[in-house]
Write a protein that holds these residues in place. Structure first.
Motif, PDB file in Angstrom:
ATOM      1  N   THR A   1       0.808  -1.221   0.000  1.00 17.91           N
ATOM      2  CA  THR A   1       0.000   0.000   0.000  1.00 17.91           C
ATOM      3  C   THR A   1       0.843   1.274   0.000  1.00 17.91           C
ATOM      4  O   THR A   1       0.301   2.373  -0.113  1.00 17.91           O
ATOM      5  CB  THR A   1      -0.958   0.023   1.198  1.00 17.91           C
ATOM      6  N   THR A   2       2.176   1.142   0.128  1.00 22.27           N
ATOM      7  CA  THR A   2       3.052   2.324   0.050  1.00 22.27           C
ATOM      8  C   THR A   2       3.519   2.583  -1.375  1.00 22.27           C
ATOM      9  O   THR A   2       4.036   3.650  -1.668  1.00 22.27           O
ATOM     10  CB  THR A   2       4.288   2.153   0.958  1.00 22.27           C
ATOM     11  N   HIS A   3       3.351   1.594  -2.263  1.00 25.56           N
ATOM     12  CA  HIS A   3       3.692   1.760  -3.678  1.00 25.56           C
ATOM     13  C   HIS A   3       2.541   1.202  -4.504  1.00 25.56           C
ATOM     14  O   HIS A   3       2.622   0.112  -5.064  1.00 25.56           O
ATOM     15  CB  HIS A   3       4.991   1.031  -4.028  1.00 25.56           C
ATOM     16  N   CYS A   4       1.451   1.960  -4.544  1.00 22.80           N
ATOM     17  CA  CYS A   4       0.275   1.484  -5.267  1.00 22.80           C
ATOM     18  C   CYS A   4      -0.480   2.665  -5.857  1.00 22.80           C
ATOM     19  O   CYS A   4      -0.159   3.824  -5.602  1.00 22.80           O
ATOM     20  CB  CYS A   4      -0.632   0.669  -4.346  1.00 22.80           C
ATOM     21  N   ILE A   5      -1.486   2.327  -6.634  1.00 24.47           N
ATOM     22  CA  ILE A   5      -2.359   3.330  -7.242  1.00 24.47           C
ATOM     23  C   ILE A   5      -3.722   3.219  -6.572  1.00 24.47           C
ATOM     24  O   ILE A   5      -4.346   2.152  -6.580  1.00 24.47           O
ATOM     25  CB  ILE A   5      -2.467   3.100  -8.752  1.00 24.47           C
ATOM     26  N   ASN A   6      -4.170   4.309  -5.970  1.00 19.96           N
ATOM     27  CA  ASN A   6      -5.428   4.319  -5.222  1.00 19.96           C
ATOM     28  C   ASN A   6      -6.570   4.839  -6.087  1.00 19.96           C
ATOM     29  O   ASN A   6      -6.518   5.976  -6.579  1.00 19.96           O
ATOM     30  CB  ASN A   6      -5.283   5.191  -3.973  1.00 19.96           C
ATOM     31  N   ILE A   7      -7.583   4.015  -6.252  1.00 18.07           N
ATOM     32  CA  ILE A   7      -8.761   4.386  -7.038  1.00 18.07           C
ATOM     33  C   ILE A   7      -9.993   4.335  -6.144  1.00 18.07           C
ATOM     34  O   ILE A   7     -10.204   3.356  -5.417  1.00 18.07           O
ATOM     35  CB  ILE A   7      -8.981   3.435  -8.226  1.00 18.07           C
ATOM     36  N   ALA A   8     -10.809   5.377  -6.214  1.00 15.76           N
ATOM     37  CA  ALA A   8     -12.086   5.394  -5.499  1.00 15.76           C
ATOM     38  C   ALA A   8     -13.221   5.367  -6.512  1.00 15.76           C
ATOM     39  O   ALA A   8     -13.313   6.238  -7.385  1.00 15.76           O
ATOM     40  CB  ALA A   8     -12.197   6.636  -4.629  1.00 15.76           C
ATOM     41  N   PHE A   9     -14.071   4.353  -6.433  1.00 12.07           N
ATOM     42  CA  PHE A   9     -15.341   4.343  -7.161  1.00 12.07           C
ATOM     43  C   PHE A   9     -16.353   5.077  -6.282  1.00 12.07           C
ATOM     44  O   PHE A   9     -16.485   4.776  -5.089  1.00 12.07           O
ATOM     45  CB  PHE A   9     -15.822   2.916  -7.401  1.00 12.07           C
ATOM     46  N   VAL A  10     -17.067   6.027  -6.856  1.00  9.43           N
ATOM     47  CA  VAL A  10     -17.998   6.848  -6.076  1.00  9.43           C
ATOM     48  C   VAL A  10     -19.416   6.665  -6.605  1.00  9.43           C
ATOM     49  O   VAL A  10     -19.656   6.721  -7.819  1.00  9.43           O
ATOM     50  CB  VAL A  10     -17.604   8.342  -6.142  1.00  9.43           C
ATOM     51  N   ALA A  11     -20.360   6.469  -5.679  1.00  8.36           N
ATOM     52  CA  ALA A  11     -21.768   6.308  -6.040  1.00  8.36           C
ATOM     53  C   ALA A  11     -22.383   7.666  -6.355  1.00  8.36           C
ATOM     54  O   ALA A  11     -22.219   8.626  -5.601  1.00  8.36           O
ATOM     55  CB  ALA A  11     -22.529   5.644  -4.893  1.00  8.36           C
ATOM     56  N   GLU A  12     -23.122   7.741  -7.452  1.00 15.26           N
ATOM     57  CA  GLU A  12     -23.859   8.956  -7.806  1.00 15.26           C
ATOM     58  C   GLU A  12     -25.264   8.569  -8.250  1.00 15.26           C
ATOM     59  O   GLU A  12     -25.442   7.769  -9.183  1.00 15.26           O
ATOM     60  CB  GLU A  12     -23.130   9.716  -8.918  1.00 15.26           C
ATOM     61  N   GLY A  13     -26.267   9.118  -7.547  1.00 14.04           N
ATOM     62  CA  GLY A  13     -27.651   8.821  -7.887  1.00 14.04           C
ATOM     63  C   GLY A  13     -28.158   7.506  -7.330  1.00 14.04           C
ATOM     64  O   GLY A  13     -29.133   6.946  -7.831  1.00 14.04           O
ATOM     65  N   TYR A  14     -27.511   7.005  -6.280  1.00  8.65           N
ATOM     66  CA  TYR A  14     -27.977   5.795  -5.590  1.00  8.65           C
ATOM     67  C   TYR A  14     -28.562   6.223  -4.244  1.00  8.65           C
ATOM     68  O   TYR A  14     -27.875   6.872  -3.443  1.00  8.65           O
ATOM     69  CB  TYR A  14     -26.833   4.824  -5.333  1.00  8.65           C
ATOM     70  N   ASN A  15     -29.826   5.842  -3.981  1.00  6.51           N
ATOM     71  CA  ASN A  15     -30.436   6.195  -2.696  1.00  6.51           C
ATOM     72  C   ASN A  15     -30.106   5.136  -1.643  1.00  6.51           C
ATOM     73  O   ASN A  15     -29.370   4.178  -1.904  1.00  6.51           O
ATOM     74  CB  ASN A  15     -31.949   6.406  -2.838  1.00  6.51           C
ATOM     75  N   ASP A  16     -30.649   5.289  -0.437  1.00 12.11           N
ATOM     76  CA  ASP A  16     -30.248   4.415   0.675  1.00 12.11           C
ATOM     77  C   ASP A  16     -30.671   2.968   0.490  1.00 12.11           C
ATOM     78  O   ASP A  16     -30.166   2.073   1.177  1.00 12.11           O
ATOM     79  CB  ASP A  16     -30.804   4.964   2.000  1.00 12.11           C
ATOM     80  N   LYS A  17     -31.567   2.689  -0.437  1.00 11.87           N
ATOM     81  CA  LYS A  17     -31.985   1.315  -0.699  1.00 11.87           C
ATOM     82  C   LYS A  17     -31.206   0.681  -1.857  1.00 11.87           C
ATOM     83  O   LYS A  17     -31.438  -0.492  -2.179  1.00 11.87           O
ATOM     84  CB  LYS A  17     -33.487   1.270  -1.011  1.00 11.87           C
ATOM     85  N   GLU A  18     -30.311   1.442  -2.452  1.00  7.76           N
ATOM     86  CA  GLU A  18     -29.646   0.974  -3.676  1.00  7.76           C
ATOM     87  C   GLU A  18     -28.137   0.777  -3.529  1.00  7.76           C
ATOM     88  O   GLU A  18     -27.450   0.536  -4.511  1.00  7.76           O
ATOM     89  CB  GLU A  18     -29.908   1.969  -4.815  1.00  7.76           C
ATOM     90  N   MET A  19     -27.600   0.852  -2.324  1.00  9.64           N
ATOM     91  CA  MET A  19     -26.159   0.728  -2.149  1.00  9.64           C
ATOM     92  C   MET A  19     -25.647  -0.675  -2.488  1.00  9.64           C
ATOM     93  O   MET A  19     -24.524  -0.826  -2.959  1.00  9.64           O
ATOM     94  CB  MET A  19     -25.746   1.114  -0.728  1.00  9.64           C
ATOM     95  N   SER A  20     -26.451  -1.685  -2.263  1.00  8.14           N
ATOM     96  CA  SER A  20     -26.030  -3.035  -2.659  1.00  8.14           C
ATOM     97  C   SER A  20     -25.917  -3.134  -4.180  1.00  8.14           C
ATOM     98  O   SER A  20     -25.045  -3.843  -4.710  1.00  8.14           O
ATOM     99  CB  SER A  20     -27.006  -4.085  -2.128  1.00  8.14           C
ATOM    100  N   VAL A  21     -26.772  -2.403  -4.874  1.00 12.55           N
ATOM    101  CA  VAL A  21     -26.692  -2.339  -6.342  1.00 12.55           C
ATOM    102  C   VAL A  21     -25.388  -1.671  -6.753  1.00 12.55           C
ATOM    103  O   VAL A  21     -24.688  -2.123  -7.667  1.00 12.55           O
ATOM    104  CB  VAL A  21     -27.900  -1.567  -6.922  1.00 12.55           C
ATOM    105  N   PHE A  22     -25.041  -0.591  -6.067  1.00  9.89           N
ATOM    106  CA  PHE A  22     -23.792   0.121  -6.362  1.00  9.89           C
ATOM    107  C   PHE A  22     -22.582  -0.789  -6.168  1.00  9.89           C
ATOM    108  O   PHE A  22     -21.688  -0.833  -7.022  1.00  9.89           O
ATOM    109  CB  PHE A  22     -23.677   1.357  -5.469  1.00  9.89           C
ATOM    110  N   ILE A  23     -22.532  -1.502  -5.048  1.00 10.12           N
ATOM    111  CA  ILE A  23     -21.386  -2.385  -4.787  1.00 10.12           C
ATOM    112  C   ILE A  23     -21.275  -3.440  -5.887  1.00 10.12           C
ATOM    113  O   ILE A  23     -20.176  -3.765  -6.361  1.00 10.12           O
ATOM    114  CB  ILE A  23     -21.500  -3.055  -3.407  1.00 10.12           C
ATOM    115  N   ASN A  24     -22.399  -3.960  -6.341  1.00 10.02           N
ATOM    116  CA  ASN A  24     -22.386  -4.928  -7.437  1.00 10.02           C
ATOM    117  C   ASN A  24     -21.884  -4.273  -8.727  1.00 10.02           C
ATOM    118  O   ASN A  24     -21.106  -4.883  -9.479  1.00 10.02           O
ATOM    119  CB  ASN A  24     -23.790  -5.492  -7.653  1.00 10.02           C
TER     120      ASN A  24
END
Length: 422
Positions: free
Chosen positions: A170-193
């Motif tokens: 983790t000291t020599h890596c590339i960090n990527i963040a996938f960010v949820a946009e337009g997912y409501n509180d019932k749809e986070m499992s969909v986002f993770i998929n």
């Protein structure tokens, strides 16, 4: 003896790199918000806000160099010696907007956010914007002192996230963040998929596949009140985490967010450098901006190739290799060599993929069946049918149907990953 010497040289090189970082920076992040404004004739840069957050997740070696030029550069110099101690390149939606007809008659302002390691001492920071002739058209320099009481302390505020892939080192890596946009509180499992599907698609491509252990990937559960995204030409406006919308620059399928401060607020305190935004829509659209973000519709039939293609832009600095039949966009002057590694105007082809060509391949290369699977120099790229060339008849950067990056793009990405992690 020779192997021992090589090992020692590599060890010393790594130590020098680490010492260089530790000499000038602490293990924290300085976020700098700017406003870029203007029109096609004149552009300005203004400082908006400074913020500090814990840990630094960007490069710790090659600090004063960049792997690709981009349309802009942020340069950090030690205030006392004027030595360049950090540099990064970027492109922006603002600079893309400058090429539109609207910019000829209207002045607008765009948010931009850059991250640098937190300096230990006073630094001078210069931001430069370049046009498509690779000329500097706007520049601004300001001084930052780390004890400035108006640097906002972000602290430990964190959006919930899940780790999808953890890098071996983790000291020599590339960090990527996938960010949820337009997912409501019932749809986070969909986002993770959706994230898992996208990650699988990305690492099915070389050279990402061979470098998989060097990537650290998280899924950021940014919560939206409304499901979906805004579609202005249909009069649909949604309340979402990042305020994304179609119709960017009045192009129906151009899906982006202009709210970069919201985006980085969501990511504050998390391990990220590169950003992929998944938008909860089944309508085709997206975009990728170098060292800014990659944004893609999550549920269209072509989502997976689009995510990979747009990451080619936002991470790899690759150009689009397609060309328009009816609408040619003059992004690349014929007398200037583009900075992007996968296209050329032949002005300085020696710096591109000339070394990969078979000497029997004609330049330019005819677009005939004989050369379908051959590396060559094919006319039609960068939105223009004439004067701009690509490396193969087809590639992931040309069509969604082609399953791989061409050898030119693959080598460019491979060099980029090596730059960041070695």
């Amino acid at each position: 003896m020779r192997k021992t010497l090589i090992f020692l040289l590599c060890f010393v090189a790594k130590m020098v790199s680490a010492q260089n970082f530790d000499e000038f920076f602490e293990d924290n992040t300085l976020r700098i918000d700017y406003i870029f404004s203007g029109n096609a004739l004149s552009q300005k840069i203004a400082l908006d806000c400074l913020s500090k957050s814990s840990r630094w997740y960007g490069k710790r070696q090659n600090l004063s160099s960049v792997p690709v030029e981009g349309n802009g550069t942020i340069i950090v110099k030690d205030n006392s010696t004027l030595k360049v101690i950090y540099k990064n390149s970027f492109s922006t939606l603002f600079q893309e907007w400058l090429t539109t007809d609207e910019a000829k008659s209207t002045t607008k302002a765009f948010e931009n956010v850059f991250l640098i390691p937190m300096p230990k001492k006073a630094v001078d920071i210069t931001v430069e914007l370049r046009n498509n002739r690779r000329e500097v058209v706007a520049t601004m320099t300001h001084t930052v002192t780390p004890n400035d009481i108006l640097i906002r302390q972000i602290g430990e505020r964190k959006t919930p996230y899940k780790t999808i892939i953890q890098a071996v080192d983790t000291t020599h890596c590339i960090n990527i963040a996938f960010v949820a946009e337009g997912y409501n509180d019932k749809e986070m499992s969909v986002f993770i998929n959706d994230v898992n599907r996208s990650v699988e698609a990305l690492f099915s491509h070389e050279p990402f596949k061979k470098w998989k252990n060097s990537f650290n990937i998280i899924a950021v559960e940014a919560l939206s009140e409304d499901s979906g995204t805004s579609v202005p030409h249909l009069g649909i406006w949604k309340n979402t985490a990042l305020g994304s919308h179609f119709d960017t620059f009045y192009n129906n399928r151009y899906l982006t967010t202009l709210h970069l401060k919201k985006l980085h607020d969501v990511l504050a305190g998390l391990p990220y450098e590169h950003i992929i935004i998944l938008v909860n829509t089944d309508v085709y659209g997206g975009g990728g901006i170098l060292n800014s973000y990659n944004l893609s519709a999550a549920h269209h039939a072509k989502t997976l190739p689009v995510v990979v293609h747009e990451f080619g832009h936002s991470f790899g600095g690759l150009a689009d290799e397609y060309a328009y039949e009816n609408e040619q966009i003059p992004m690349y002057p014929s007398d200037i060599e583009p900075w992007e590694p996968n296209i050329t105007t032949l002005v300085d082809f020696q710096t591109k993929w000339n070394d990969l060509l078979d000497e029997k391949i004609p330049v330019p290369t005819p677009q005939t069946k004989e050369y379908t699977d051959k590396l060559g120099v094919f006319e039609g790229a960068g939105y223009c049918l004439k004067g701009t060339y690509r490396g193969m008849m087809d590639c992931r950067m040309r069509t969604n149907e082609n399953p791989t990056f061409c050898p030119v793009c693959e080598r460019a990405i491979d060099k980029l990953i090596s730059f960041y992690v070695k």
